[in-house]
Enzyme design. Structure first.
Site, PDB file in Angstrom:
ATOM      1  N   GLY A   1      35.242   3.903  50.568  1.00 15.39           N
ATOM      2  CA  GLY A   1      33.557   3.881  49.407  1.00 15.39           C
ATOM      3  C   GLY A   1      33.897   2.575  48.981  1.00 15.39           C
ATOM      4  O   GLY A   1      35.403   2.322  48.558  1.00 15.39           O
ATOM      5  N   GLY A   2      33.547   1.590  49.225  1.00 16.08           N
ATOM      6  CA  GLY A   2      33.410  -0.263  48.229  1.00 16.08           C
ATOM      7  C   GLY A   2      32.097   0.273  47.519  1.00 16.08           C
ATOM      8  O   GLY A   2      32.167  -1.449  47.548  1.00 16.08           O
ATOM      9  N   GLY A   3      31.914   0.951  46.739  1.00 18.59           N
ATOM     10  CA  GLY A   3      31.047   0.938  45.989  1.00 18.59           C
ATOM     11  C   GLY A   3      31.759   0.327  45.220  1.00 18.59           C
ATOM     12  O   GLY A   3      32.592  -0.405  44.319  1.00 18.59           O
TER      13      GLY A   3
ATOM     14  N   ARG B   1      14.954  11.386  31.993  1.00 25.20           N
ATOM     15  CA  ARG B   1      13.806  11.229  33.250  1.00 25.20           C
ATOM     16  C   ARG B   1      13.709  12.659  33.659  1.00 25.20           C
ATOM     17  O   ARG B   1      12.678  12.319  34.811  1.00 25.20           O
ATOM     18  CB  ARG B   1      15.367  10.599  33.887  1.00 25.20           C
TER      19      ARG B   1
ATOM     20  N   ARG C   1      21.753  12.441  34.835  1.00 18.05           N
ATOM     21  CA  ARG C   1      21.868  11.684  33.894  1.00 18.05           C
ATOM     22  C   ARG C   1      21.498  10.924  33.608  1.00 18.05           C
ATOM     23  O   ARG C   1      20.144  10.820  33.395  1.00 18.05           O
ATOM     24  CB  ARG C   1      22.579  11.415  35.720  1.00 18.05           C
TER      25      ARG C   1
ATOM     26  N   ALA D   1      32.659   2.485  42.571  1.00 16.65           N
ATOM     27  CA  ALA D   1      33.411   3.406  42.528  1.00 16.65           C
ATOM     28  C   ALA D   1      34.777   3.185  42.799  1.00 16.65           C
ATOM     29  O   ALA D   1      36.177   2.516  42.209  1.00 16.65           O
ATOM     30  CB  ALA D   1      33.026   5.089  42.607  1.00 16.65           C
ATOM     31  N   GLY D   2      34.491   2.552  44.022  1.00 14.61           N
ATOM     32  CA  GLY D   2      35.448   2.180  45.469  1.00 14.61           C
ATOM     33  C   GLY D   2      36.369   1.419  44.452  1.00 14.61           C
ATOM     34  O   GLY D   2      37.591   0.930  44.783  1.00 14.61           O
TER      35      GLY D   2
ATOM     36  N   SER E   1      12.696   0.111  37.980  1.00 15.26           N
ATOM     37  CA  SER E   1      13.753   0.941  36.547  1.00 15.26           C
ATOM     38  C   SER E   1      12.946   0.929  35.631  1.00 15.26           C
ATOM     39  O   SER E   1      12.001   0.755  35.335  1.00 15.26           O
ATOM     40  CB  SER E   1      14.589  -0.643  36.245  1.00 15.26           C
TER      41      SER E   1
ATOM     42  N   LEU F   1      26.453   3.525  36.620  1.00 13.96           N
ATOM     43  CA  LEU F   1      27.486   2.401  36.893  1.00 13.96           C
ATOM     44  C   LEU F   1      28.256   2.747  36.071  1.00 13.96           C
ATOM     45  O   LEU F   1      29.685   2.335  36.593  1.00 13.96           O
ATOM     46  CB  LEU F   1      26.332   1.097  36.667  1.00 13.96           C
TER      47      LEU F   1
HETATM   48  C1  LIG Z   1      17.483   2.008  43.241  1.00 13.89           C
HETATM   49  C2  LIG Z   1      18.464   2.306  42.500  1.00 13.89           C
HETATM   50  C3  LIG Z   1      18.683   1.566  41.016  1.00 13.89           C
HETATM   51  C4  LIG Z   1      19.721   2.109  40.288  1.00 13.89           C
HETATM   52  N1  LIG Z   1      19.668   1.702  39.020  1.00 13.89           N
HETATM   53  C5  LIG Z   1      20.468   2.246  37.045  1.00 13.89           C
HETATM   54  C6  LIG Z   1      21.238   1.218  37.282  1.00 13.89           C
HETATM   55  O1  LIG Z   1      20.142   0.404  36.729  1.00 13.89           O
HETATM   56  N2  LIG Z   1      22.397   1.998  36.041  1.00 13.89           N
HETATM   57  C7  LIG Z   1      22.808   2.789  36.192  1.00 13.89           C
HETATM   58  O2  LIG Z   1      23.775   3.002  35.580  1.00 13.89           O
HETATM   59  N3  LIG Z   1      22.691   3.260  37.298  1.00 13.89           N
HETATM   60  C8  LIG Z   1      22.378   3.043  38.576  1.00 13.89           C
HETATM   61  N4  LIG Z   1      21.334   3.866  39.182  1.00 13.89           N
HETATM   62  C9  LIG Z   1      22.967   4.484  40.400  1.00 13.89           C
HETATM   63  C10 LIG Z   1      23.753   4.280  40.626  1.00 13.89           C
HETATM   64  O3  LIG Z   1      23.409   2.318  41.237  1.00 13.89           O
HETATM   65  C11 LIG Z   1      25.170   4.708  41.484  1.00 13.89           C
HETATM   66  O4  LIG Z   1      25.037   6.418  41.040  1.00 13.89           O
HETATM   67  C12 LIG Z   1      26.045   3.730  41.965  1.00 13.89           C
HETATM   68  O5  LIG Z   1      25.466   2.640  42.212  1.00 13.89           O
HETATM   69  C13 LIG Z   1      27.267   4.615  43.402  1.00 13.89           C
HETATM   70  O6  LIG Z   1      27.812   3.747  42.940  1.00 13.89           O
HETATM   71  P1  LIG Z   1      29.628   4.689  43.658  1.00 13.89           P
HETATM   72  O7  LIG Z   1      30.230   3.445  44.168  1.00 13.89           O
HETATM   73  O8  LIG Z   1      29.297   6.093  43.667  1.00 13.89           O
HETATM   74  O9  LIG Z   1      28.365   4.545  45.267  1.00 13.89           O
HETATM   75  P2  LIG Z   1      27.774   3.711  46.291  1.00 13.89           P
HETATM   76  O10 LIG Z   1      27.919   2.555  45.810  1.00 13.89           O
HETATM   77  O11 LIG Z   1      26.276   4.585  47.217  1.00 13.89           O
HETATM   78  O12 LIG Z   1      28.847   3.338  47.537  1.00 13.89           O
HETATM   79  C14 LIG Z   1      28.847   4.063  48.806  1.00 13.89           C
HETATM   80  C15 LIG Z   1      30.206   3.330  49.582  1.00 13.89           C
HETATM   81  O13 LIG Z   1      30.951   4.580  50.073  1.00 13.89           O
HETATM   82  C16 LIG Z   1      30.551   4.471  51.799  1.00 13.89           C
HETATM   83  N5  LIG Z   1      30.446   5.180  52.698  1.00 13.89           N
HETATM   84  C17 LIG Z   1      29.607   5.915  52.061  1.00 13.89           C
HETATM   85  N6  LIG Z   1      30.253   6.874  53.646  1.00 13.89           N
HETATM   86  C18 LIG Z   1      31.560   6.465  53.749  1.00 13.89           C
HETATM   87  C19 LIG Z   1      31.901   7.392  55.591  1.00 13.89           C
HETATM   88  N7  LIG Z   1      31.523   8.832  55.729  1.00 13.89           N
HETATM   89  N8  LIG Z   1      32.833   6.076  56.201  1.00 13.89           N
HETATM   90  C20 LIG Z   1      33.065   4.906  54.911  1.00 13.89           C
HETATM   91  N9  LIG Z   1      32.327   4.705  53.847  1.00 13.89           N
HETATM   92  C21 LIG Z   1      31.150   5.981  53.407  1.00 13.89           C
HETATM   93  C22 LIG Z   1      29.673   2.929  51.479  1.00 13.89           C
HETATM   94  O14 LIG Z   1      29.296   1.926  53.125  1.00 13.89           O
HETATM   95  C23 LIG Z   1      29.718   2.433  50.550  1.00 13.89           C
HETATM   96  O15 LIG Z   1      30.871   1.057  50.607  1.00 13.89           O
HETATM   97  C24 LIG Z   1      20.425   3.299  40.503  1.00 13.89           C
HETATM   98  C25 LIG Z   1      20.674   3.720  41.855  1.00 13.89           C
HETATM   99  C26 LIG Z   1      19.469   3.170  42.569  1.00 13.89           C
HETATM  100  C27 LIG Z   1      19.154   4.177  43.757  1.00 13.89           C
END
Ligand SMILES: Cc1cc2nc3c(=O)[nH]c(=O)nc-3n(C[C@H](O)[C@H](O)[C@H](O)COP(=O)(O)OP(=O)(O)OC[C@H]3O[C@@H](n4cnc5c(N)ncnc54)[C@H](O)[C@@H]3O)c2cc1C
Ligand code: SF4
Ligand code: SF4
Ligand code: FES
Lengths: 612, 262
Positions: free
Chosen positions: A12-14, A300, A414, A16-17, A253, A420
Site C-alpha cells: 500500500g502506497g497511500g 458524521r 471517525r 500510511a504506506g 467534503s 489523514l
Molecule cells: C472522498 C474522500 C475524502 C476524504 N477526505 C478526508 C479528509 O479531508 N481528511 C481526512 O483526514 N480523511 C479524509 N478521508 C479519508 C482518508 O482519505 C483515508 O482514510 C486515507 O487516505 C486512507 O489512506 P491509506 O494510506 O490508509 O490508504 P489508501 O490511500 O487507500 O491506499 C491504499 C493503498 O493500498 C494499495 N493496495 C490496496 N490493496 C492492495 C493489494 N491487494 N495489493 C497491493 N496494494 C494494494 C493501493 O494501491 C494503495 O496504494 C477521505 C476519504 C474519501 C473517500
C-alpha cells in the site's frame, strides 16, 4: 533472490504506506513497496477537507492536544483505545510541521501562517488544509520524499502488483508475501522480515461509495483468512454529504460546512420550487435547530442519521432522497477555498454551487474497523512505548497494519480530518516499531527454505487457475452489484435484526453463486476481470464478518445504529468486536474484548441536542 | 443496469489491442442510455456485458482508473479525438459533440499500450526523478515549521501542485513523441513548482541543468497545446516561460562559474 540484508515489505502506497516507507528507509532498512496503482494515484489523493492538529493559534484560543484527544474519543463513542489516540493528538502538530517542511502548500493567512478551518465534532478551528484537495497535496509531498529514497535505492517500488496472501511460517510468523504482476500476471513470492499492510478501506463492499475503485478490502480479507483478526468490522462510516452517481458517490467534503455551508430542507413536504426561491422562513435548518452548539458540524454519524430520517419522513427535496447543502451565501474568498470540491460538483451535476444549493445524500465513506492490532501502553497509559515492536502489530507476529486498514484510533465513528492524521501517524510513529521487530529477529527471512515460499505461491496459482477455469453461469460484476445493494440496504445507516439476517442469507447465497461463476476474460495478460473477481470473493468473506458483528452488537454506538436497540450499552458492549476466521467452518467467529478507559471516562454523547 | 425494452442505446467504438506490439482493432458496443452517465460507468457496463454490437462475445475492455473524480490522473484516454479523463467525461456532454450518438475511445498515442486503453506512463514518473522533484528536507525529525510563505506564493504553488501526472499535456504536445527524449510540460512545470519553495530551491541549479540538457526545455516549440488540455488548468505556458527565464540566468551563471559540480 535471497539477500541477507533485512527488508520490510509495505503493501500500500497511500499516506500510511508512504509515511512508513520514508521512516523505515531513513532508519537504514530497505523497503519493498507494493501497490495496485502507481503510489501517487492511491486513494488518499481523494481526501479533500484537511488534517487536524492543535497549533499555536488554536492553543491560544483555548484548544489543546488533550482536547483533540478528548474530541476523538467522544466522537468515537468511547470505543477507541486511548493510549494510541493520546499519542496521535500529541504528535499532530509535529506532523503538520514536517509536512510543511516537505513543501505541502497549506493555505496561508495574510501574515503567512498556516490557515485553519472548522471541522466536524469540534468547536475550535484546528484543521489545516490545502484548498479543498488536502489529501492530494499531502500524498504528493510524501510521494516525492519516497521517490527520493527510491533514487537512493532504499525503496523499491512494485507498482501494478497486487498482494495476494501473506507468507506465514510454521511458527505462525509472517515472513513475506505472495503478489501478482497485474500486467504479466506473474505470481511470485517476496521475502520480508516484517510486512506492513497499508491497504486502506473497504467501501466497495457497499457497491457505490465515496472510495476509489481498488478500495475493496480484499487485502485485509486475505490476511483475515490467513489468520489475522479483524477489529470492529461492523463500524462503517456513512458520510452525510455526497452526490449519488452511476459509478460512485462523490464526496462533498465536510469543509463545505466547516466554511459555513448549511444543510436544509423545505419546511413544506414535496415543495417543488427551486431552492433559491424558497424564502428563509420556509427552510428547515434541521441540524442547526436540533444541535445549536455544533450546528452543521455535528459528527458524521449524527448528521447522516438526521438527513436519513428527514428523507424517510418525506421531507427530502421533492419528497425524494436528497437534502440541500447550501454554500451560495458564502463570501467569494471562502468560495475560493472550496474551489476544488465545487469543481467536482459542477463537473458531475452541471450546477455551480456558488449560485445553486447543492443536492446531497449520505454515502458509505470510511472503514473504522479493520485488521485488529495491539500496542504496548506506557505505565500511565499516556501513550504507547515508542518503538515497541507490538505497536500496531496484528495477532500474526511480523504482520502490521497502518492507516485506514488498521482498526485503531477512530472507535465507533471517525471525526473528519482525523484519518489523514492517523495514517501518517501510523507510518511515522509505528514504522520504527516494525524496524525494532526486524532487528530482534534471529533468523532472517532470506535464510528460510524456498519451499515455504513455493507452497504459498502454488496455492495462489491454483486459486487463480480455478477462477479462470470456472465454467458456471454467474457474472462476477452482477454478483458485486447485488452485494453492494444488499449491504447498503441492510447494513448502513439503520440496522436491525431481521434486515441483518436477510442480508446474511443473501451474502451466503452470493458466496454459493461465486463458486459457480464464469469469467468473460480467461487470458493471461493484464486480466482485470481475474483481479476483480478474486477481490469479490474476499469482499463476500469480509461482508460476512461485518454482518456478524453488526448482528451481535445489540446496542447503538457511533455509526452503528440499531433501530431495535437504540441506546448505547456500556455494560455489555464497551468492547472491541474481534472477528476470527474459522477455517473449518469457513465462517467468522465473533468475540468481544473489553476496551479499557484509563484516561477518559465514558459520558453521554449528545452534542448538546436540544431535546436530549 | 438492464435496459428497458425501448430505451435508446449509445454506441461505443473502442480501439483495442491485446498486448504490447500486437495489432490494434476496433470493436463496437451498445450501452443503454441513462442520464448522468460518464464514460467509466459505460465501460463498467461493457465489462458486465462484453458482447459487441455484432453479437460476438468479447472480453471486458481494459482501462486504468482509480479515484473516479478526476484527481488521481489514472483514467486518461482519447475520447472522441480529444484527450481527457474518462471519469469526468459525461455522456450528456459527449453526445452534444457527436450528434450521431457514437462515442469513440482510444488509448493515448504517446505512451506504449499495455492493453486496450491502458498505457504505460512510467516515463512521466521517471521525469520527476530527473528533475529531482522533491524538497530536500534533512529528515523526519522534529525541526519545527517550514519556511513562512505569503498567501500569494502559496496560491501559485497550489495551482502547480495539483498536477496529477495524467499525461494530457504530453499527448497534445507536438514535440513529445513516443520514443523521443523531450521531458514535456508536466515536468517543466514541476521544476518551477519546486524552485518556488524556500527549501526546494536549494536544488534549483540541478533542476535547471536537467532542463538545459538533451530533451530539456529547448525542445519545446511553444505550440501551447499543453495548456489547453490540462484538466487542472495548470498555467503550463507560464511555467515554461518561467523556467525558460531561470534557465537563461542559470546559463550565464554557469558561463562565469564553470561547469556544475557533482
Ligand atoms: C472522498 C474522500 C475524502 C476524504 N477526505 C478526508 C479528509 O479531508 N481528511 C481526512 O483526514 N480523511 C479524509 N478521508 C479519508 C482518508 O482519505 C483515508 O482514510 C486515507 O487516505 C486512507 O489512506 P491509506 O494510506 O490508509 O490508504 P489508501 O490511500 O487507500 O491506499 C491504499 C493503498 O493500498 C494499495 N493496495 C490496496 N490493496 C492492495 C493489494 N491487494 N495489493 C497491493 N496494494 C494494494 C493501493 O494501491 C494503495 O496504494 C477521505 C476519504 C474519501 C473517500
Ligand atoms: S508549449 Fe507546445 S511544445 Fe511546449 S510543451 Fe506545450 S505543447 Fe509541448
Ligand atoms: S500538467 Fe495538467 S495535463 Fe499535464 S500531467 Fe499535469 S494535470 Fe495532466
Ligand atoms: S479515475 Fe482518477 S482521474 Fe479519472
Amino acid at each position: 533472490m535471497a539477500s541477507s540484508k533485512p527488508r520490510i515489505i509495505i503493501v500500500g502506497g497511500g499516506l500510511a504506506g508512504l509515511a512508513g516507507a520514508i521512516k523505515i528507509a531513513e532508519s537504514g532498512l530497505d523497503v519493498d513497496l507494493f501497490s495496485m496503482v502507481p503510489v501517487k494515484r492511491s486513494h488518499s489523493v481523494c481526501a479533500q477537507g484537511g488534517i487536524n492538529a492543535c497549533n499555536k493559534v488554536a492553543r491560544q484560543q483555548g484548544y489543546s492536544e488533550w482536547m483533540h484527544f478528548d474530541e476523538t474519543v467522544y466522537g468515537g463513542d468511547f470505543l477507541n483505545h486511548q493510549p494510541p489516540v493520546y499519542d496521535m493528538a500529541n504528535m499532530a502538530p509535529k506532523i503538520i510541521d514536517l509536512l510543511d517542511r516537505m513543501g505541502v502548500p497549506f493555505n496561508r493567512t495574510s501574515e503567512g501562517e498556516r490557515d485553519l478551518r472548522l471541522f466536524g465534532g469540534s468547536l475550535f478551528k484546528r484543521t489545516h488544509f490545502a484548498g479543498a484537495t488536502t489529501g492530494q497535496q499531502l500524498m504528493y509531498a510524501l510521494d516525492e520524499q519516497a521517490r527520493r529514497w527510491e533514487v537512493q535505492g532504499k525503496v523499491t517500488k512494485y507498482e501494478f502488483w497486487e498482494f495476494l496472501w501473506p507468507v506465514v511460517d510454521e511458527q505462525g510468523a509472517c515472513r513475506g508475501i505472495i503478489a501478482q504482476d497485474m500486467r504479466t500476471m506473474q505470481i511470485r513470492a517476496f521475502r520480508g522480515d516484517a510486512v506492513i499492510m497499508a491497504t486502506g478501506g473497504n467501501g466497495l463492499i457497499f457497491g457505490k461509495s465515496t472510495n476509489s475503485v481498488i478500495c475493496t478490502g480484499g487485502a485485509a480479507a486475505r490476511c483475515y483468512q490467513a489468520g489475522a483478526w479483524l477489529g470492529n468490522p461492523e463500524f462503517i462510516q456513512v458520510h452525510p454529504t455526497a452526490i449519488p452517481g452511476e459509478d460512485k458517490c462523490r464526496l462533498m467534503s465536510e469543509s463545505a460546512r466547516g466554511e459555513g455551508g448549511r444543510v436544509w430542507v423545505p419546511r413544506k413536504k414535496g415543495d417543488t420550487r427551486p431552492p433559491g426561491q424558497i424564502p428563509e422562513a420556509e427552510r428547515w435548518y434541521f441540524l442547526e435547530e436540533k444541535y445549536p452548539k455544533y450546528g452543521n458540524l455535528v459528527p458524521r454519524d449524527i448528521a447522516t442519521r438526521e438527513i436519513f430520517f428527514a428523507c424517510r419522513d418525506g421531507l427530502g427535496i421533492g419528497g425524494g432522497r436528497m437534502v440541500y447543502l447550501d454554500c451560495t451565501h458564502l463570501p467569494d474568498a471562502t468560495k475560493h477555498k472550496l474551489a476544488g470540491i465545487f469543481e467536482i460538483y459542477e463537473k458531475f451535476t452541471g450546477d455551480d454551487p456558488c449560485h445553486v444549493a447543492m443536492k446531497i445524500f449520505p454515502a458509505v465513506h470510511y472503514t473504522m474497523g479493520g485488521l485488529y492490532t495491539s500496542f504496548e501502553p506506557k505505565p500511565d497509559f499516556k501513550g504507547m512505548v515508542p518503538g515497541h515492536p507490538k505497536n500496531m502489530m496484528t495477532n500474526v507476529p511480523g504482520l502490521y497494519a497502518f492507516g485506514e486498514v488498521n482498526y485503531q484510533y477512530h472507535g465507533g465513528n471517525r471525526l473528519g480530518a482525523n484519518a489523514l492524521l492517523s495514517c501518517i501517524f501510523d507510518g511515522l510513529f509505528c514504522g520504527p516499531s516494525a524496524v525494532q521487530y526486524v532487528q530482534d529477529q534471529k533468523s532472517p527471512a532470506a535464510d528460510l527454505p524456498e519451499s515455504l515460499y513455493q507452497k504459498f505461491a502454488q496455492q495462489e496459482e491454483t486459486k487463480a487457475r480455478k477462477l479462470i477455469e470456472s465454467n458456471g453461469t454467474f457474472n462476477p460484476y452482477t454478483l458485486h452489484r447485488q452485494l453492494g445493494d444488499v449491504m447498503t440496504d441492510y447494513c448502513t445507516v439503520v440496522r436491525e435484526e431481521n434486515g441483518l439476517r436477510t442480508a446474511a442469507e443473501h451474502v451466503d447465497r452470493l458466496r454459493d453463486q461465486f463458486r459457480a461463476l464464469k469469467l468473460s476474460d480467461t487470458g493471461m495478460w493484464t486480466n482485470q476481470s481475474l483481479s476483480f473477481t478474486r477481490a469479490l470473493g474476499d469482499m463476500l468473506v469480509y461482508a460476512q464478518a461485518i454482518l456478524a458483528g453488526a448482528s451481535l452488537r445489540k446496542e447503538s454506538r457511533g455509526a452503528h445504529y440499531r433501530s431495535d436497540f437504540t441506546e448505547r450499552n456500556d455494560a455489555q458492549f464497551l468492547k472491541t468486536t474481534v472477528a476470527k476466521y474459522d477455517k473449518a467452518k469457513d465462517r467468522p467467529v465473533i468475540e468481544f474484548e473489553a476496551v479499557p478507559t484509563p484516561l477518559i471516562q465514558p459520558r453521554a454523547r449528545t452534542y448538546g441536542k436540544v431535546d436530549a | 443496469m438492464t435496459a428497458p425494452a425501448n430505451t435508446k442505446n449509445i454506441r461505443f467504438k473502442i480501439k483495442r489491442q491485446d498486448g504490447p506490439g500486437k495489432a490494434s482493432y476496433w470493436q463496437t458496443f451498445d450501452v443503454p442510455y441513462k442520464p448522468n452517465l460518464n464514460v467509466i460507468s459505460c465501460l463498467q457496463y461493457i465489462a458486465e456485458h462484453p458482447v459487441t454490437v455484432a453479437g460476438e462475445k468479447s472480453t471486458p475492455v481494459v482501462w486504468d482508473c482509480n479515484c473516479l473524480e478526476e484527481v488521481c490522473g489514472a483514467c486518461t484516454m482519447v475520447i472522441n479525438g480529444k484527450v481527457r479523463q474518462s471519469c469526468s467525461a459525461l455522456l450528456d456532454e459527449l453526445l452534444k459533440e457527436t450528434p450521431g450518438g457514437m462515442v469513440t475511445l482510444e488509448p493515448m498515442t504517446k505512451f506504449p499500450v499495455v492493453r486496450d486503453l491502458w498505457v504505460d506512463r512510467s516515463r512521466m514518473f521517471n521525469a520527476l526523478k530527473t528533475i529531482q522533484a522533491w524538497v530536500p528536507i534533512d529528515g523526519t525529525h522534529d525541526l519545527g515549521e517550514g519556511p513562512k510563505e505569503s498567501a500569494e506564493n502559496q496560491d501559485v504553488r497550489y495551482s502547480l501542485s495539483r498536477c496529477m501526472t495524467c499525461g494530457c499535456c504530453l499527448e497534445a504536445c507536438p514535440q513529445f513523441l513516443l520514443g523521443n527524449q523531450f521531458i514535456g510540460a508536466q515536468a517543466i512545470s514541476q521544476a518551477r513548482y519546486f524552485n518556488l519553495h524556500g527549501t526546494g530551491k536549494v536544488l534549483a541549479d540541478q533542476r535547471l541543468d536537467a532542463m538545459m540538457g538533451p530533451g530539456g526545455i529547448t525542445d519545446c516549440g511553444n505550440a501551447q497545446n499543453c495548456v489547453k488540455v490540462c484538466p487542472k488548468e495548470i498555467p503550463l505556458t507560464e511555467s515554461i516561460a518561467a523556467i525558460g527565464r531561470q534557465a537563461t540566468v542559470h546559463a550565464v551563471k554557469r558561463f562565469f562559474n564553470g561547469p556544475p559540480r557533482k
